[in-house]
Design a protein around this motif. Structure first.
Motif, PDB file in Angstrom:
ATOM      1  N   LEU A  69       0.915  -1.117  -0.094  1.00 10.23           N
ATOM      2  CA  LEU A  69      -0.084  -0.032   0.089  1.00 10.23           C
ATOM      3  C   LEU A  69       0.679   1.230  -0.060  1.00 10.23           C
ATOM      4  CD1 LEU A  69      -2.747  -0.880   2.859  1.00 10.23           C
ATOM      5  CD2 LEU A  69      -3.139  -1.012   0.179  1.00 10.23           C
ATOM      6  N   GLU A  70       2.141   1.187  -0.200  1.00 16.71           N
ATOM      7  CA  GLU A  70       3.077   2.305   0.028  1.00 16.71           C
ATOM      8  C   GLU A  70       2.664   3.535  -1.072  1.00 16.71           C
ATOM      9  OE1 GLU A  70       7.602   3.628  -0.564  1.00 16.71           O
ATOM     10  OE2 GLU A  70       7.193   1.477  -0.681  1.00 16.71           O
ATOM     11  N   ASP A  71       2.458   3.120  -2.209  1.00 23.43           N
ATOM     12  CA  ASP A  71       2.239   4.455  -3.104  1.00 23.43           C
ATOM     13  C   ASP A  71       0.746   5.021  -2.762  1.00 23.43           C
ATOM     14  OD1 ASP A  71       4.502   3.644  -4.305  1.00 23.43           O
ATOM     15  OD2 ASP A  71       3.346   2.564  -6.017  1.00 23.43           O
ATOM     16  N   GLU A  72       0.060   4.170  -2.447  1.00 21.91           N
ATOM     17  CA  GLU A  72      -1.360   4.886  -1.841  1.00 21.91           C
ATOM     18  C   GLU A  72      -1.248   5.621  -0.725  1.00 21.91           C
ATOM     19  OE1 GLU A  72      -5.860   3.169  -0.379  1.00 21.91           O
ATOM     20  OE2 GLU A  72      -4.628   1.703  -1.561  1.00 21.91           O
ATOM     21  N   LEU A  73      -0.498   5.103   0.188  1.00 25.38           N
ATOM     22  CA  LEU A  73      -0.190   5.884   1.649  1.00 25.38           C
ATOM     23  C   LEU A  73       0.535   7.053   1.544  1.00 25.38           C
ATOM     24  CD1 LEU A  73       0.136   2.647   4.010  1.00 25.38           C
ATOM     25  CD2 LEU A  73      -1.749   4.221   3.826  1.00 25.38           C
ATOM     26  N   ARG A  74       1.533   6.983   0.628  1.00 27.62           N
ATOM     27  CA  ARG A  74       2.273   8.233   0.197  1.00 27.62           C
ATOM     28  C   ARG A  74       1.363   9.301  -0.534  1.00 27.62           C
ATOM     29  NH1 ARG A  74       7.625   8.412   0.243  1.00 27.62           N
ATOM     30  NH2 ARG A  74       8.869   6.418   0.458  1.00 27.62           N
ATOM     31  N   ALA A  75       0.630   8.871  -1.163  1.00 24.78           N
ATOM     32  CA  ALA A  75      -0.485   9.861  -1.690  1.00 24.78           C
ATOM     33  C   ALA A  75      -1.353  10.385  -0.738  1.00 24.78           C
ATOM     34  CB  ALA A  75      -1.432   9.476  -2.830  1.00 24.78           C
ATOM     35  N   GLN A  76      -1.547   9.569   0.376  1.00 22.95           N
ATOM     36  CA  GLN A  76      -2.670  10.299   1.305  1.00 22.95           C
ATOM     37  C   GLN A  76      -1.799  11.150   2.412  1.00 22.95           C
ATOM     38  OE1 GLN A  76      -4.443   6.990   3.467  1.00 22.95           O
ATOM     39  NE2 GLN A  76      -5.601   6.037   1.652  1.00 22.95           N
ATOM     40  N   LEU A  77      -0.450  10.821   2.393  1.00 24.12           N
ATOM     41  CA  LEU A  77       0.028  11.674   3.210  1.00 24.12           C
ATOM     42  C   LEU A  77       0.636  13.177   2.842  1.00 24.12           C
ATOM     43  CD1 LEU A  77       2.732   9.210   4.519  1.00 24.12           C
ATOM     44  CD2 LEU A  77       0.892  10.450   5.928  1.00 24.12           C
ATOM     45  N   VAL A  78       0.395  13.628   1.169  1.00 25.60           N
ATOM     46  CA  VAL A  78       0.896  14.739   0.719  1.00 25.60           C
ATOM     47  C   VAL A  78      -0.087  15.774   1.419  1.00 25.60           C
ATOM     48  CG1 VAL A  78       0.739  16.188  -1.333  1.00 25.60           C
ATOM     49  CG2 VAL A  78       1.621  13.595  -1.578  1.00 25.60           C
ATOM     50  N   PRO A  79      -1.298  15.786   1.610  1.00 22.21           N
ATOM     51  CA  PRO A  79      -2.086  16.729   2.182  1.00 22.21           C
ATOM     52  C   PRO A  79      -2.134  16.908   3.629  1.00 22.21           C
ATOM     53  CG  PRO A  79      -3.580  15.025   1.558  1.00 22.21           C
ATOM     54  CD  PRO A  79      -2.252  14.679   0.558  1.00 22.21           C
ATOM     55  N   ILE A  80      -1.630  15.842   4.178  1.00 17.57           N
ATOM     56  CA  ILE A  80      -1.346  15.884   5.614  1.00 17.57           C
ATOM     57  C   ILE A  80      -0.291  16.488   5.798  1.00 17.57           C
ATOM     58  CG2 ILE A  80      -0.917  14.570   7.568  1.00 17.57           C
ATOM     59  CD1 ILE A  80      -2.758  12.276   6.425  1.00 17.57           C
ATOM     60  N   SER A  81       0.869  16.353   5.125  1.00 20.13           N
ATOM     61  CA  SER A  81       2.274  16.936   5.130  1.00 20.13           C
ATOM     62  C   SER A  81       2.002  18.344   4.933  1.00 20.13           C
ATOM     63  CB  SER A  81       3.207  16.381   4.203  1.00 20.13           C
ATOM     64  OG  SER A  81       4.305  17.174   4.301  1.00 20.13           O
ATOM     65  N   ALA A  82       1.027  18.836   4.028  1.00 18.11           N
ATOM     66  CA  ALA A  82       0.744  20.425   3.758  1.00 18.11           C
ATOM     67  C   ALA A  82       0.241  20.858   4.828  1.00 18.11           C
ATOM     68  CB  ALA A  82      -0.015  20.503   2.497  1.00 18.11           C
ATOM     69  N   GLU A  83      -0.681  20.509   5.566  1.00 17.57           N
ATOM     70  CA  GLU A  83      -1.300  20.751   6.692  1.00 17.57           C
ATOM     71  C   GLU A  83      -0.507  21.032   7.910  1.00 17.57           C
ATOM     72  OE1 GLU A  83      -5.611  20.301   7.977  1.00 17.57           O
ATOM     73  OE2 GLU A  83      -5.638  18.734   6.916  1.00 17.57           O
ATOM     74  N   SER A  85       2.880  21.431   7.545  1.00 20.30           N
ATOM     75  CA  SER A  85       3.553  22.581   7.368  1.00 20.30           C
ATOM     76  C   SER A  85       3.144  24.068   7.824  1.00 20.30           C
ATOM     77  CB  SER A  85       4.153  22.450   6.009  1.00 20.30           C
ATOM     78  OG  SER A  85       4.772  21.555   5.465  1.00 20.30           O
ATOM     79  N   ARG A  86       1.598  23.832   7.533  1.00 16.82           N
ATOM     80  CA  ARG A  86       0.867  25.369   7.873  1.00 16.82           C
ATOM     81  C   ARG A  86       0.883  25.689   9.278  1.00 16.82           C
ATOM     82  NH1 ARG A  86      -3.104  27.919   4.999  1.00 16.82           N
ATOM     83  NH2 ARG A  86      -1.842  27.432   3.377  1.00 16.82           N
ATOM     84  N   LEU A  87       0.858  24.380  10.091  1.00 12.35           N
ATOM     85  CA  LEU A  87       0.761  24.388  11.581  1.00 12.35           C
ATOM     86  C   LEU A  87       2.092  24.948  11.959  1.00 12.35           C
ATOM     87  CD1 LEU A  87      -0.908  21.239  13.101  1.00 12.35           C
ATOM     88  CD2 LEU A  87      -1.766  23.607  13.410  1.00 12.35           C
ATOM     89  N   GLN A  88       3.259  24.608  11.083  1.00 12.27           N
ATOM     90  CA  GLN A  88       4.814  24.765  11.561  1.00 12.27           C
ATOM     91  C   GLN A  88       4.731  26.636  11.421  1.00 12.27           C
ATOM     92  OE1 GLN A  88       6.763  22.594  13.178  1.00 12.27           O
ATOM     93  NE2 GLN A  88       8.335  23.915  13.265  1.00 12.27           N
ATOM     94  N   GLU A  89       4.164  26.663  10.138  1.00 11.54           N
ATOM     95  CA  GLU A  89       4.065  28.170   9.788  1.00 11.54           C
ATOM     96  C   GLU A  89       3.374  29.005  10.981  1.00 11.54           C
ATOM     97  OE1 GLU A  89       1.353  29.914   6.924  1.00 11.54           O
ATOM     98  OE2 GLU A  89       3.085  29.607   5.504  1.00 11.54           O
ATOM     99  N   ASP A  90       2.312  28.641  11.422  1.00 10.88           N
ATOM    100  CA  ASP A  90       1.411  29.225  12.350  1.00 10.88           C
ATOM    101  C   ASP A  90       2.363  29.611  13.602  1.00 10.88           C
ATOM    102  OD1 ASP A  90      -0.695  29.207  10.763  1.00 10.88           O
ATOM    103  OD2 ASP A  90      -1.676  27.440  12.113  1.00 10.88           O
ATOM    104  N   ALA A  91       3.342  28.917  13.925  1.00 13.83           N
ATOM    105  CA  ALA A  91       4.181  29.268  15.094  1.00 13.83           C
ATOM    106  C   ALA A  91       4.937  30.404  14.836  1.00 13.83           C
ATOM    107  CB  ALA A  91       4.910  27.811  15.510  1.00 13.83           C
ATOM    108  N   LEU A  92       5.131  30.614  13.451  1.00  9.90           N
ATOM    109  CA  LEU A  92       6.068  32.106  13.140  1.00  9.90           C
ATOM    110  C   LEU A  92       5.287  33.189  13.347  1.00  9.90           C
ATOM    111  CD1 LEU A  92       7.832  30.414  10.072  1.00  9.90           C
ATOM    112  CD2 LEU A  92       8.734  30.332  12.475  1.00  9.90           C
ATOM    113  N   PHE A  93       4.020  33.099  13.595  1.00 11.25           N
ATOM    114  CA  PHE A  93       3.255  34.520  13.576  1.00 11.25           C
ATOM    115  C   PHE A  93       3.204  34.827  15.158  1.00 11.25           C
ATOM    116  CE2 PHE A  93       1.362  32.511   9.736  1.00 11.25           C
ATOM    117  CZ  PHE A  93       1.763  33.252   8.885  1.00 11.25           C
ATOM    118  N   ASN A  94       4.385  35.475  15.500  1.00 13.60           N
ATOM    119  CA  ASN A  94       4.208  35.881  16.983  1.00 13.60           C
ATOM    120  C   ASN A  94       4.367  37.431  17.145  1.00 13.60           C
ATOM    121  OD1 ASN A  94       6.853  36.566  16.090  1.00 13.60           O
ATOM    122  ND2 ASN A  94       7.760  34.729  17.094  1.00 13.60           N
TER     123      ASN A  94
END
Length: 345
Positions: A69-83, A85-94
């Motif tokens: 299932l590796e290819d299918e799971l990698r595809a599922q992780l793409v939007p999760i990774s983007a979210e 990254s956005r959480l990590q970005e949020d920490a920079l708004f101080n």
């Protein structure tokens, strides 16, 4: 450098809940609203982190059970990774106003009709970027160019971290292309300036001496129906001590336009104070980055090759059309990381 810290956020959530449960919490309505808003933001970020962590763990368990299932799971992780990254970005708004709304103005600079066309192209770029990030935008004022494009345009941008994100766009943007307004199709350079201020709430206390203001009224131009073409409903405010000029023409009455213009003027005055504070910090750090209106922050080259480059961070993208279609997140993130590291202001 700021990073996303769930434990720290959880502790902050508990502090805010303790404050909200204290006797007399609502006695100060403005402070209570601020605490409630922060609590909602912190809770939302923690909930998002918990959900994403669960999805990552679930994907890892599925992979252990069935590696095919590796290819299918990698595809599922793409939007999760983007979210994530956005959480990590949020920490920079101080910053003080980073998590709030913004007022964004684009002014055509040198380059004649090309510059006015460039200002309109930038408006399109920002509207698309705002839409991609889930922000709500509303035009406050737009002054059309003589032949094409816009001399200036101002809009409000509402959404979480809107001001913090748009701060990355402050400064002068340079466009190099074959001019569609030149019959010989020669290469032209045009400039447009972006001014960003925090959109203050209506009850924000910013004192302005009426004697420091010049108020001009004029007829609104462009779309808006017969009413705006027949009355001097548009309002222009000039703050004499600073030279800041704001105008509003999107409301139906002169009174409403003046009220909106006053709110934006207060926002611009607060932004001026923020810029002066940041300039002082830059001097203390020995940084050479100019945050003033004359700073050229980014170049968009469409001819003889395609490249968009940020001069503060050296971040660049070869897909210039993609950037003009609103793909700005990479540039903004590079700026936020550099700012957190003290490399830019």
């Amino acid at each position: 450098m700021s990073t996303f810290d769930p434990a720290q956020l959880t502790a902050r959530q508990e502090e805010l809940e303790s404050a909200m449960g204290a006797p007399g919490f609502w006695d100060d309505q403005q402070e209570a609203a601020r605490i409630s808003t922060e609590h909602a933001r912190v809770t939302r970020r923690l909930d998002t982190y918990t959900r994403l962590s669960g999805e990552v763990e679930e994907a890892a368990e599925l992979y252990e059970m069935d590696a095919s299932l590796e290819d299918e799971l990698r595809a599922q992780l793409v939007p999760i990774s983007a979210e994530l990254s956005r959480l990590q970005e949020d920490a920079l708004f101080n910053g003080t106003y980073d998590t709030g709304d913004a007022v964004v103005s684009i002014n055509a600079g040198t380059g004649g009709t090309d510059a006015q066309d460039w200002a309109e192209m930038m408006l399109r770029m920002y509207l698309r970027w705002s839409s991609d990030r889930g922000y709500q935008t509303a035009l406050v004022e737009a002054s059309a160019g003589e032949e094409a494009g816009l001399k200036s345009v101002t809009m409000t941008v509402k959404g979480e971290n809107a001001y913090g994100a748009y701060k990355a766009e402050r400064g002068v943007h340079r466009l190099v292309r074959q001019s569609p307004f030149d019959s010989a199709h020669r290469r032209h350079t045009a400039f447009a300036q972006v001014v960003v201020a925090p959109l203050l709430p209506d009850d924000e206390d910013v004192e302005i001496d009426e004697s420091d203001l010049r108020v001009d009224t004029y007829r609104a131009s462009g779309a808006g129906g017969q009413h705006v073409n027949k009355t001097d409903s548009a309002v222009r405010l000039t703050h004499l001590p600073t030279g800041i000029v704001v105008q509003c023409q999107n409301e139906r009455s002169q009174t409403s336009n003046k009220a909106t213009a006053m709110r934006i003027l207060k926002s611009r005055l607060v932004e001026l104070q923020e810029e002066q504070r940041e300039a002082e910090i830059a001097r203390e750090r020995g940084a050479t980055q100019d945050i003033g209106f004359g700073s050229q922050i980014r170049s968009y080259v469409l001819h003889p090759y395609q490249m968009v480059k940020d001069h503060r961070t050296d971040f660049e993208a070869g897909n210039a059309q993609g950037v003009l279609d609103g793909a700005l997140d990479g540039f903004v993130r590079a700026y936020l990381l550099a700012k957190a590291a003290g490399k830019v202001v």
